[in-house]
Design a protein around this motif. Structure first.
Motif, PDB file in Angstrom:
ATOM      1  N   TYR A  20       0.843  -1.207   0.000  1.00  0.00           N
ATOM      2  CA  TYR A  20       0.000   0.000   0.000  1.00  0.00           C
ATOM      3  C   TYR A  20       0.877   1.254   0.000  1.00  0.00           C
ATOM      4  N   LYS A  21       1.898   1.242   0.859  1.00  0.00           N
ATOM      5  CA  LYS A  21       2.755   2.418   0.980  1.00  0.00           C
ATOM      6  C   LYS A  21       3.570   2.651  -0.296  1.00  0.00           C
ATOM      7  N   THR A  22       3.994   1.577  -0.919  1.00  0.00           N
ATOM      8  CA  THR A  22       4.746   1.705  -2.172  1.00  0.00           C
ATOM      9  C   THR A  22       3.872   2.313  -3.263  1.00  0.00           C
ATOM     10  N   ALA A  23       2.647   1.821  -3.367  1.00  0.00           N
ATOM     11  CA  ALA A  23       1.707   2.366  -4.350  1.00  0.00           C
ATOM     12  C   ALA A  23       1.398   3.824  -4.043  1.00  0.00           C
ATOM     13  N   ALA A  24       1.242   4.135  -2.755  1.00  0.00           N
ATOM     14  CA  ALA A  24       0.922   5.503  -2.348  1.00  0.00           C
ATOM     15  C   ALA A  24       2.067   6.463  -2.658  1.00  0.00           C
ATOM     16  N   ALA A  25       3.299   5.996  -2.432  1.00  0.00           N
ATOM     17  CA  ALA A  25       4.466   6.838  -2.711  1.00  0.00           C
ATOM     18  C   ALA A  25       4.544   7.180  -4.195  1.00  0.00           C
ATOM     19  N   ILE A  26       4.214   6.208  -5.042  1.00  0.00           N
ATOM     20  CA  ILE A  26       4.192   6.463  -6.484  1.00  0.00           C
ATOM     21  C   ILE A  26       3.125   7.502  -6.811  1.00  0.00           C
ATOM     22  N   GLY A  27       1.941   7.335  -6.232  1.00  0.00           N
ATOM     23  CA  GLY A  27       0.855   8.274  -6.481  1.00  0.00           C
ATOM     24  C   GLY A  27       1.227   9.693  -6.083  1.00  0.00           C
ATOM     25  N   GLU A  28       1.822   9.844  -4.916  1.00  0.00           N
ATOM     26  CA  GLU A  28       2.207  11.186  -4.454  1.00  0.00           C
ATOM     27  C   GLU A  28       3.289  11.794  -5.342  1.00  0.00           C
ATOM     28  N   LYS A  29       4.228  10.958  -5.782  1.00  0.00           N
ATOM     29  CA  LYS A  29       5.311  11.455  -6.644  1.00  0.00           C
ATOM     30  C   LYS A  29       4.764  11.932  -7.986  1.00  0.00           C
TER      31      LYS A  29
END
Length: 414
Positions: A20-29
């Motif tokens: 979840y956090k990996t996907a979220a980090a991509i989204g924020e970037k």
């Protein structure tokens, strides 16, 4: 199949939260990059194309052996009065030529998923003129952005299960935990007070959903300012991931369906054997590339050498194996601000997985402010336990427009 059933897909599995956090980090970037692309004179379709390419590039860098990864939501850029995500087609000449205007409020929404664990994020920005952004935002735009910001911060705190962060004796903790979670009508009432402080209104039927693996519209939902015939279901609990949405407008808050083609779709859980080979091929492509997450017809259009996919999508919608998201806008055409945060509720509080960037409150000036003491007390509450060094308690937000406490690290454990 049996091995898959044995896998723990809850937050109790540390690998799940990591995904979840990996996907979220991509989204924020990617959100940050797309925000920089939103300048006066730029075409919306071009921005969406570049955003999608960035998501694909970032996803390809992680979990290289995982086949199920990609979009949890395509890049969408919604004009000022639009409520729902907007992603035009390259083949629609009129919509493909729509350009952003200086000073326009636009909503950027996008997301990525890893192994079916998706994060979606949405932010509202003001399109700067070509010569650069203004240092300070004033007037009604400032009112709208601040109303949406504080309403969102309040909603995040209302998502907290009662007593989760309680301290004191066991008896005091038990008493705090015994308090009932606020009803959805109470949530709407409190949020309404916040936005009314800025002479704004809630957008009707703004909905937050429980997220699950391969699912962004789960079994629970919170509906704010529900329209007639709509209602929420369930309350947030520890161990859950939610997509929390806020929508605020300078208008009445009522919405209308826009007379434009729906370009955002999603695979449903319904099964139906489509009759035509073209439709079956299209559905197979959708299933392989997007799973049960939203996609844009533009993504199919640009990946095919012909337009037969349109027939497949039409058959899929008609057979209810595909859902199309109608375009909705503010009824009187007034500006709308939206935000969407993906969060996890753990025993340590709320962790923002994917969220809009922190708002620089010094850049938004208004003479309006929140004065309701009950709301100010809620805004002061932290989102998570402070596991690090103690910090000095901040002053009440109210006296200076109600700045909430920032959340501390919630930790990774469920």
């Amino acid at each position: 199949m049996s091995e898959d059933k044995d896998v723990d897909y809850s937050l109790k599995n540390p690998d799940v939260l990591t995904k979840y956090k990996t996907a979220a980090a991509i989204g924020e970037k990617v959100l940050a990059a797309v925000s920089q692309l939103c300048v006066a004179g730029e075409k919306i379709v071009t921005i969406c194309q570049k955003g999608d390419k960035l998501i694909e590039e970032e996803v390809s860098k992680v979990y290289r052996t995982t086949k199920l990864k990609g979009f949890s939501h395509p890049t969408t850029v919604s004009p000022s009065s639009y409520v729902t995500p907007y992603t035009p087609l390259s083949s629609d000449t009129a919509e493909a030529n729509i350009e952003l205007q200086p000073g326009e409020l636009v909503k950027i929404q996008l997301g990525a998923q890893i192994d079916g664990f998706g994060s979606i994020v949405c932010d509202t920005i003001i399109v700067p003129p070509k010569e650069g952004a203004e240092d300070v935002v004033t007037g009604r735009n400032a009112d709208l952005i601040l109303a949406n910001y504080y309403a969102n911060e309040l909603l995040l705190r209302l998502m907290m299960p009662p007593g989760l962060l309680a301290s004191g004796t066991d008896e005091e903790k038990a008493k705090a935990a015994a308090v009932k979670a606020p009803t959805q009508s109470k949530i709407t009432s409190l949020l309404d007070k916040v936005v009314k402080s800025y002479d704004c209104n809630l957008v009707e039927s703004t909905t937050s959903w429980l997220f699950d693996r391969n699912e962004i519209e789960g079994t629970k939902k919170i509906v704010i300012a529900p329209a007639e015939g709509t209602k929420g279901e369930g309350v947030p609990q520890v161990g859950e991931v939610w997509g929390v949405e806020m929508g605020v407008t300078l208008g009445s808050g009522k919405v209308k369906t826009l007379n434009q083609r729906a370009t955002l779709h999603r695979r449903t859980n319904n099964t139906y054997i489509l009759k035509s080979q073209t439709a079956r091929k299209t559905l197979s492509t959708i299933q392989t590339k997007f799973g049960h997450f939203p996609f844009s017809l533009r993504q199919l259009e640009e990946g095919e050498t012909d337009t037969k996919y349109k027939v497949g999508v039409f058959d899929g919608v008609r057979s209810n194996v595909l859902r199309q998201y109608e375009l909705v806008g503010e009824k009187d055409g007034s500006p709308v601000a939206r935000s969407l945060t993906t969060l996890a509720i753990t025993k340590n509080g709320i962790t923002k997985l994917g969220a809009p960037p922190a708002l620089d409150l010094s850049k938004y000036q208004t003479d309006k402010k929140i004065t309701d003491e009950d709301i100010l007390k809620i805004l002061e509450q932290p989102l998570a336990k402070n596991k690090g060094k103690s910090k000095n308690k901040k002053k009440k937000p109210a006296k200076k427009a109600g700045k909430p406490e920032e959340e501390s690290e919630a930790g990774d454990d469920e």
